[in-house]
Write a protein that holds these residues in place. Structure first.
Motif, mmCIF file in Angstrom:
data_model
loop_
_atom_site.group_PDB
_atom_site.id
_atom_site.type_symbol
_atom_site.label_atom_id
_atom_site.label_comp_id
_atom_site.label_asym_id
_atom_site.label_seq_id
_atom_site.Cartn_x
_atom_site.Cartn_y
_atom_site.Cartn_z
ATOM 1 N N ASP A 244 0.865 -1.103 -0.219
ATOM 2 C CA ASP A 244 0.042 -0.003 0.108
ATOM 3 C C ASP A 244 0.800 1.216 -0.093
ATOM 4 O O ASP A 244 0.568 2.089 -0.703
ATOM 5 N N LEU A 245 1.943 1.211 1.030
ATOM 6 C CA LEU A 245 3.029 2.374 0.763
ATOM 7 C C LEU A 245 3.564 2.386 -0.570
ATOM 8 O O LEU A 245 3.494 3.744 -1.201
ATOM 9 N N ALA A 246 3.757 1.505 -1.337
ATOM 10 C CA ALA A 246 4.473 1.585 -2.690
ATOM 11 C C ALA A 246 3.198 2.369 -3.548
ATOM 12 O O ALA A 246 3.560 3.107 -4.546
ATOM 13 N N ILE B 96 5.983 2.739 -16.623
ATOM 14 C CA ILE B 96 7.116 2.293 -15.805
ATOM 15 C C ILE B 96 6.545 2.348 -14.215
ATOM 16 O O ILE B 96 6.967 1.428 -13.500
ATOM 17 N N ALA B 97 5.883 3.367 -13.938
ATOM 18 C CA ALA B 97 5.147 3.488 -12.415
ATOM 19 C C ALA B 97 4.448 2.103 -12.329
ATOM 20 O O ALA B 97 4.673 1.436 -11.180
ATOM 21 N N ALA B 98 3.724 1.718 -13.100
ATOM 22 C CA ALA B 98 2.766 0.526 -13.009
ATOM 23 C C ALA B 98 3.547 -0.602 -13.109
ATOM 24 O O ALA B 98 3.378 -1.508 -12.066
ATOM 25 N N ALA B 99 4.705 -0.731 -13.627
ATOM 26 C CA ALA B 99 5.477 -2.082 -13.812
ATOM 27 C C ALA B 99 6.181 -2.018 -12.376
ATOM 28 O O ALA B 99 6.553 -2.977 -11.880
ATOM 29 N N VAL B 100 6.780 -0.970 -11.999
ATOM 30 C CA VAL B 100 7.429 -0.758 -10.547
ATOM 31 C C VAL B 100 6.493 -1.360 -9.402
ATOM 32 O O VAL B 100 6.825 -2.088 -8.722
ATOM 33 N N LEU B 101 5.166 -0.717 -9.554
ATOM 34 C CA LEU B 101 4.165 -1.369 -8.451
ATOM 35 C C LEU B 101 3.831 -2.875 -8.476
ATOM 36 O O LEU B 101 3.930 -3.349 -7.482
ATOM 37 N N VAL B 102 3.771 -3.549 -9.725
ATOM 38 C CA VAL B 102 3.774 -4.987 -9.831
ATOM 39 C C VAL B 102 4.909 -5.610 -9.392
ATOM 40 O O VAL B 102 4.998 -6.458 -8.461
ATOM 41 N N VAL B 103 6.192 -5.057 -9.620
ATOM 42 C CA VAL B 103 7.395 -5.676 -9.166
ATOM 43 C C VAL B 103 7.542 -5.629 -7.629
ATOM 44 O O VAL B 103 7.794 -6.795 -6.970
ATOM 45 N N PHE C 35 7.286 -7.966 -2.517
ATOM 46 C CA PHE C 35 6.730 -8.083 -1.088
ATOM 47 C C PHE C 35 6.157 -9.179 -0.437
ATOM 48 O O PHE C 35 6.004 -9.693 0.523
ATOM 49 N N LEU C 36 5.289 -9.839 -1.464
ATOM 50 C CA LEU C 36 4.674 -10.867 -1.347
ATOM 51 C C LEU C 36 5.111 -12.374 -1.170
ATOM 52 O O LEU C 36 4.989 -13.158 -0.646
#
Length: 187
Positions: free
Chosen positions: A132-134, A157-164, A169-170
């Motif tokens: 959530d912080l990301a 790129i921002a969406a890809a960073v969120l996915v990565v 984290f999981l």
């Protein structure tokens, strides 16, 4: 001072409280978890949950309401890529809080915060909070950069960073849960 400047101040201040508080929780939570004291971890999780309800929820509501005011007063177009990305990401964060974070937090006292099951729930909670912080940082990124459809790669790129980051984290949770997660899902 114009109405727009006032709304911008309120919007940024609430975002700082929301994002700064979440970041501080993560850093303090990291220190508490490294200490290895389950009782201290349980106390921190309980206090964090209580404070989050009193701080994060109101701050996030102020952020969105002031943001809507800024959109209206500033004559911004709602169909801009950065606006859509921020609203979708905010919705994902909000739904994560309502549908995932809150139910996990409510299960901790039932499981017993110092029990292995309670400690696992606390660890899961902090993992989801990192994700959530990301998402919150991605929203701030979109607000600052304001990418348009001409530079949509920025959002990609921002969406890809969120996915990565979400996958990273999981990963520890998946490796700890082993092949069968049905027993932990019903605890």
């Amino acid at each position: 001072m114009t109405w727009y400047e006032f709304l911008l101040f309120v919007h940024i201040t609430a975002a700082v409280v929301w994002l700064g508080g979440a970041f501080t929780f993560q850093m303090y939570g990291f220190v508490v978890r490294r200490g290895g004291d389950p009782e201290e971890m349980a106390r921190f999780a309980g206090r964090a949950g209580s404070l989050a309800e009193r701080m994060f929820v109101p701050a996030s509501i102020v952020v969105i309401l002031a943001g809507i005011g800024l959109m209206i007063d500033g004559n911004w177009d709602w169909d801009q890529l950065w606006v859509i990305f921020a609203l979708v990401t905010f919705a994902a964060s909000f739904l994560t809080g309502v549908l995932v974070i809150s139910p996990i937090a409510k299960r901790i006292p039932v499981a017993g915060p110092t029990t292995p099951a309670g400690q696992e729930l606390i660890e899961r909670l902090f993992t989801i909070l990192r994700i959530d912080l990301a998402f919150m940082y991605a929203i701030v990124f979109a607000m600052v950069v304001k990418p348009t459809t001409d530079d949509g790669w920025t959002i990609v790129i921002a969406a890809a960073v969120l996915v990565v980051l979400t996958v990273l984290f999981l990963a520890p949770l998946r490796s700890r849960s082993g092949p069968s997660t049905s027993s932990t899902a019903t605890d």
